[in-house]
Design a protein around this motif. Structure first.
Motif, PDB file in Angstrom:
ATOM      1  N   ASP A 199       0.869  -1.172   0.000  1.00  0.00           N
ATOM      2  CA  ASP A 199       0.000   0.000   0.000  1.00  0.00           C
ATOM      3  C   ASP A 199       0.910   1.228   0.000  1.00  0.00           C
ATOM      4  OD1 ASP A 199      -1.521   2.222   0.777  1.00  0.00           O
ATOM      5  OD2 ASP A 199      -2.900   0.990   1.956  1.00  0.00           O
ATOM      6  N   ILE A 200       1.037   1.859  -1.165  1.00  0.00           N
ATOM      7  CA  ILE A 200       2.023   2.940  -1.318  1.00  0.00           C
ATOM      8  C   ILE A 200       1.751   4.073  -0.331  1.00  0.00           C
ATOM      9  CG2 ILE A 200       2.953   4.695  -2.888  1.00  0.00           C
ATOM     10  CD1 ILE A 200       2.207   2.918  -5.240  1.00  0.00           C
ATOM     11  N   LEU A 201       0.485   4.474  -0.232  1.00  0.00           N
ATOM     12  CA  LEU A 201       0.192   5.680   0.543  1.00  0.00           C
ATOM     13  C   LEU A 201       0.281   5.424   2.040  1.00  0.00           C
ATOM     14  CD1 LEU A 201      -2.672   7.127  -1.674  1.00  0.00           C
ATOM     15  CD2 LEU A 201      -0.214   7.585  -1.766  1.00  0.00           C
ATOM     16  N   ASN A 202      -0.120   4.231   2.494  1.00  0.00           N
ATOM     17  CA  ASN A 202      -0.035   3.923   3.923  1.00  0.00           C
ATOM     18  C   ASN A 202       1.257   3.203   4.299  1.00  0.00           C
ATOM     19  OD1 ASN A 202      -2.622   4.972   4.856  1.00  0.00           O
ATOM     20  ND2 ASN A 202      -3.490   3.413   3.496  1.00  0.00           N
ATOM     21  N   GLU A 203       2.072   2.880   3.313  1.00  0.00           N
ATOM     22  CA  GLU A 203       3.391   2.296   3.540  1.00  0.00           C
ATOM     23  C   GLU A 203       3.319   0.996   4.344  1.00  0.00           C
ATOM     24  OE1 GLU A 203       6.304   5.273   4.676  1.00  0.00           O
ATOM     25  OE2 GLU A 203       5.104   6.841   3.727  1.00  0.00           O
ATOM     26  N   THR A 204       2.458   0.096   3.886  1.00  0.00           N
ATOM     27  CA  THR A 204       2.349  -1.210   4.532  1.00  0.00           C
ATOM     28  C   THR A 204       2.451  -2.318   3.485  1.00  0.00           C
ATOM     29  OG1 THR A 204      -0.052  -1.170   4.309  1.00  0.00           O
ATOM     30  CG2 THR A 204       0.863  -0.384   6.408  1.00  0.00           C
ATOM     31  N   ASN A 205       2.818  -3.510   3.965  1.00  0.00           N
ATOM     32  CA  ASN A 205       2.969  -4.676   3.097  1.00  0.00           C
ATOM     33  C   ASN A 205       2.158  -5.829   3.674  1.00  0.00           C
ATOM     34  OD1 ASN A 205       3.800  -7.075   1.888  1.00  0.00           O
ATOM     35  ND2 ASN A 205       6.004  -6.695   2.114  1.00  0.00           N
ATOM     36  N   ARG A 206       1.087  -6.225   2.955  1.00  0.00           N
ATOM     37  CA  ARG A 206       0.373  -7.456   3.303  1.00  0.00           C
ATOM     38  C   ARG A 206       0.643  -8.442   2.176  1.00  0.00           C
ATOM     39  NH1 ARG A 206      -5.400  -7.410   4.902  1.00  0.00           N
ATOM     40  NH2 ARG A 206      -5.707  -5.862   3.245  1.00  0.00           N
ATOM     41  N   THR A 207       1.147  -9.612   2.532  1.00  0.00           N
ATOM     42  CA  THR A 207       1.702 -10.537   1.544  1.00  0.00           C
ATOM     43  C   THR A 207       0.834 -11.782   1.400  1.00  0.00           C
ATOM     44  OG1 THR A 207       3.983  -9.773   1.751  1.00  0.00           O
ATOM     45  CG2 THR A 207       3.682 -12.080   1.148  1.00  0.00           C
ATOM     46  N   LEU A 208       0.554 -12.151   0.154  1.00  0.00           N
ATOM     47  CA  LEU A 208      -0.183 -13.388  -0.130  1.00  0.00           C
ATOM     48  C   LEU A 208       0.769 -14.579   0.009  1.00  0.00           C
ATOM     49  CD1 LEU A 208      -2.531 -12.576  -3.165  1.00  0.00           C
ATOM     50  CD2 LEU A 208      -3.143 -13.004  -0.772  1.00  0.00           C
ATOM     51  N   VAL A 209       0.320 -15.585   0.771  1.00  0.00           N
ATOM     52  CA  VAL A 209       1.151 -16.735   1.118  1.00  0.00           C
ATOM     53  C   VAL A 209       0.475 -17.981   0.564  1.00  0.00           C
ATOM     54  CG1 VAL A 209       2.139 -18.029   3.039  1.00  0.00           C
ATOM     55  CG2 VAL A 209       1.883 -15.538   3.213  1.00  0.00           C
ATOM     56  N   LEU A 210       1.219 -18.729  -0.282  1.00  0.00           N
ATOM     57  CA  LEU A 210       0.580 -19.811  -1.022  1.00  0.00           C
ATOM     58  C   LEU A 210       0.246 -21.013  -0.149  1.00  0.00           C
ATOM     59  CD1 LEU A 210      -0.400 -20.821  -3.721  1.00  0.00           C
ATOM     60  CD2 LEU A 210       1.918 -21.609  -4.211  1.00  0.00           C
ATOM     61  N   SER A 211       1.243 -21.517   0.607  1.00  0.00           N
ATOM     62  CA  SER A 211       1.043 -22.813   1.266  1.00  0.00           C
ATOM     63  C   SER A 211       1.753 -22.852   2.610  1.00  0.00           C
ATOM     64  CB  SER A 211       1.593 -23.932   0.376  1.00  0.00           C
ATOM     65  OG  SER A 211       3.010 -23.914   0.422  1.00  0.00           O
ATOM     66  N   ALA A 212       1.664 -23.998   3.262  1.00  0.00           N
ATOM     67  CA  ALA A 212       2.287 -24.172   4.576  1.00  0.00           C
ATOM     68  C   ALA A 212       3.806 -23.999   4.512  1.00  0.00           C
ATOM     69  CB  ALA A 212       1.943 -25.556   5.139  1.00  0.00           C
ATOM     70  N   THR A 213       4.402 -24.292   3.354  1.00  0.00           N
ATOM     71  CA  THR A 213       5.860 -24.134   3.207  1.00  0.00           C
ATOM     72  C   THR A 213       6.262 -22.678   3.399  1.00  0.00           C
ATOM     73  OG1 THR A 213       5.774 -25.855   1.516  1.00  0.00           O
ATOM     74  CG2 THR A 213       7.807 -24.552   1.642  1.00  0.00           C
ATOM     75  N   GLU A 214       5.609 -21.793   2.648  1.00  0.00           N
ATOM     76  CA  GLU A 214       5.925 -20.371   2.746  1.00  0.00           C
ATOM     77  C   GLU A 214       5.558 -19.855   4.142  1.00  0.00           C
ATOM     78  OE1 GLU A 214       4.275 -21.702   0.237  1.00  0.00           O
ATOM     79  OE2 GLU A 214       5.287 -21.167  -1.632  1.00  0.00           O
ATOM     80  N   GLU A 215       4.443 -20.364   4.678  1.00  0.00           N
ATOM     81  CA  GLU A 215       3.976 -19.940   6.000  1.00  0.00           C
ATOM     82  C   GLU A 215       5.058 -20.187   7.050  1.00  0.00           C
ATOM     83  OE1 GLU A 215      -0.126 -21.162   6.377  1.00  0.00           O
ATOM     84  OE2 GLU A 215       0.001 -20.982   8.562  1.00  0.00           O
ATOM     85  N   LYS A 216       5.661 -21.394   6.983  1.00  0.00           N
ATOM     86  CA  LYS A 216       6.704 -21.769   7.943  1.00  0.00           C
ATOM     87  C   LYS A 216       7.908 -20.827   7.816  1.00  0.00           C
ATOM     88  CE  LYS A 216       9.615 -25.795   9.140  1.00  0.00           C
ATOM     89  NZ  LYS A 216      10.937 -25.463   8.613  1.00  0.00           N
TER      90      LYS A 216
END
Ligand SMILES: [Mn+2]
Ligand SMILES: [Mn+2]
Lengths: 314, 314
Positions: A258-275
Motif C-alpha cells: 500500500d504505497i500511501l499507507n506504507e504497509t505490506n500485506r503478503t499473499l502466502v501460497l502454502s504451509a511451506t511459505e507460511e513456515k
C-alpha cells in the motif's frame, strides 16, 4: 552496437535507465541501442506517454558474443536467458552483486542509492554533459517510482537531491502531484489477468547454497488501491500455484504494498511459505495473508532476511 | 572501521591503492584503515621509501561479518581466505569480475584502465578533492608500475593523462628516470629464495567450468635483467614443481617479462603446460622455456587466451 537493457518484468527504472543510458552513451560517441525484456507496466506506460516517447523495442535473444550493457540488474536469472554467452561491457545498477562475471575488464558502476536514475544523473555530471528535459523527466520518474516518492527505506539523500535538481529541468512543478498520477496509473489494474498481475514486478532469487539454491519467486504489487488486489485473492493464489509448479520453485510470495499507507500485506501460497515467514520474519499467516508491516522494500527488507534465513552460518 | 586491502602477493598498485583509498575515504568522513595481504616487493619498497611512508600493516584474518573494501582485485582466490564471510562494501578495481558477490547493495567501481591508481585519481576529482603530493606520488608509481611506464598493452589514454597530471603535483620532474629507478629496484632480486621469486607476483586462476575448474598458478617476474632470472632456472622449476603439488594445481607457469625489450619468455614446468601452450598460443617449448613474444600482460594477453582455451564453446 551495444544493446542496453534492464531486467525482465521491467519497471519504470529498468525501462527509463535503458533509454537514458543509451542516449548518454551516444553523446559520448558510443553506439548504443536501448531495449526492454518485457512489457512496460501501467506506470511505465503512463511515464512514457507523458514524456512523448515510445517504449524501446522488445529484445528476446542475442547471438553468443554480442556486447551488452546491463542497467538496473546484474543477476542472470533476471536478464536475457543466454547472458553467460554474451559479453557484458558495462553495468549500471543499485542492487546487490549476484552471479555476474565478465571475461574482460569492464565498466561496472554500482552504488547503494534508491534508483538507477540517481546513478545515471551522476554519470551525466561526471561526463560534464547537460541533462536534456526528456532525460530529466525519465530519470525523475525512475527515482519517484523506485523510492515510492521517498517513502521506501531504500531512499537516500542523493535521490532527494537528484529529484530537486531534475524537476525544474523536466518542467515538472508539482512533483507530488506527478508522483500520485504515476501511482494511480500503476494501480489502475482493470481486468488485467491474475497471472499478469503476479508477474508484473516479479523476480526469482536463489537463496542458500549457490550449487543447490532454494529458488523463490517474489512478486510485488505496489498500489494505492490494495482492496482491489485482495478482491482477486483466490485468482492470484491459483496463479501463484501454477507458477510454482511450472518453474519448480521452492516458494512463492506476492507482496501487496500500500504505497500511501506504507504497509505490506503478503499473499502466502502454502504451509511451506507460511513456515518460512514465521521463522524468518516472526509473522503469522491468516487466511493466506501475512502482515509484513512496514517492510515495503523487497530489496532491503525482504530479500536480505530470506538470504540470511537460508544461508547456513559458517 | 573499514579494512581496505589489495590482493595477495601485493604489487605496487595493490599497496598504494589501499593507502590512498583509505586516505580518500577518511577525507570523506569514512573511517578506513589500509592493510596489505603480504610483503611488499622490492619495487614497492623503493616507492614507499622514496615517498617516506611505511607499508600498511599485514592483515591475516578478519572476523566474519567485518566490513571490507577491496582494491585492485575482486576474486576470492586472491583475497583474504574467508572473504565469503566478510561484508564487501566497496570495490575499486580494473580486472575482470570474478566470483565476487555482495549481500547488500555496495559501491563497485570497475573500469578497464591500466591501473587502480588511474581510477582512484578519478574518484578524487569526482569528490572535488585536491590530490596531495604524497597521494600523487603513490598513484603515479602505481600507474607506472602496472603499465610498465606505458609499455603494457593495458595502457589507456587515461593512464597517460593521469601521469601527466600527477607528476608535477608529486614533484617528479623526470618521470622516465623515476620509472627506470622503480624497475631497477624491482630487478634487484639478489639472494631472494626461488620460492619467493615465484610467488612475488603470482595469482591462481580457475579456468573452465566454475564447479570443477582447472586451477592454474601464473607467476610473473617483470625485470630489466632477465639473464639473472634464467640463471636460476633450475631452482625456479623446482619451486614451481613444489607449488603445483602442494596446492593441487593443474598447471604452473612463470613468465619472465623483459620490461625494456617488452618480451615474455615463460618457464614451463612439464609436458602438461607444454601441451596447453602449444594448443592455446601456438608456441613450442624448448628446454622448459616458451617464447611468448610480446605478450607482456598476464591480464590482457595470457589469461583471456587460457580462459577461452578451457571454456567449452556453447
Ligand atoms: Mn531500480
Ligand atoms: Mn593493478
Amino acid at each position: 552496437m551495444l544493446a542496453v537493457f534492464g531486467h525482465q518484468n521491467p519497471d519504470t527504472d529498468a525501462i527509463t535507465a535503458a533509454l537514458v543510458y543509451a542516449r548518454l552513451l551516444g553523446r559520448q560517441g558510443i553506439d548504443a541501442q536501448a531495449y526492454r525484456l518485457g512489457e512496460p507496466n501501467f506506470e511505465t506506460a503512463f511515464v512514457l506517454r507523458e514524456a512523448g516517447v515510445d517504449a524501446p523495442p522488445l529484445l528476446e535473444t542475442l547471438p553468443a558474443g554480442a556486447q551488452v550493457v546491463l542497467v538496473d540488474h546484474n543477476e542472470s536469472a533476471q536478464s536475457l536467458p543466454n547472458l553467460h554467452e554474451l559479453t557484458v561491457t558495462r553495468v549500471v545498477d543499485h542492487h546487490k552483486l549476484g552471479d555476474l562475471t565478465t571475461t574482460q575488464p569492464a565498466y561496472l558502476r554500482f552504488e547503494p542509492v534508491g534508483s538507477t536514475g540517481t546513478l545515471l544523473l551522476k554519470l551525466f555530471r561526471e561526463a560534464g554533459l547537460s541533462v536534456e528535459p526528456l532525460d530529466a523527466r525519465l530519470l525523475l520518474s525512475a527515482i519517484l517510482s523506485d523510492t515510492l516518492h521517498f517513502r521506501s527505506p531504500t531512499t537516500t539523500a542523493e535521490d532527494r537531491d537528484a529529484v530537486a535538481f531534475l524537476a525544474p529541468v523536466a518542467g515538472i512543478t508539482d512533483v507530488e502531484a506527478y508522483a500520485l498520477a504515476m501511482f494511480a496509473a500503476k494501480s489502475d489494474l482493470g481486468d488485467t489477468p491474475a497471472e499478469t498481475l503476479l508477474r508484473m514486478d516479479y523476480k526469482v532469487f536463489p537463496f542458500g547454497e549457490p550449487t543447490a539454491p532454494h529458488q523463490w519467486g517474489l512478486g510485488v504489487i505496489e498500489t494505492t488501491n490494495p482492496g482491489y488486489v485482495f478482491g482477486r485473492q483466490s485468482e492470484l493464489l491459483a496463479a501463484m500455484d501454477n507458477l510454482k509448479a511450472e518453474d519448480g520453485l521452492s516458494g512463492v510470495l506476492l507482496s501487496v504494498v500500500d504505497i500511501l499507507n506504507e504497509t505490506n500485506r503478503t499473499l502466502v501460497l502454502s504451509a511451506t511459505e507460511e513456515k518460512v515467514l514465521r521463522e524468518a520474519f516472526g509473522v503469522e499467516t491468516q487466511g493466506h495473508v501475512a502482515d509484513l508491516g512496514a517492510r515495503i522494500s523487497r530489496k532491503k527488507q525482504v530479500v536480505p532476511v530470506l538470504e540470511t534465513y537460508f544461508t547456513p552460518q559458517g
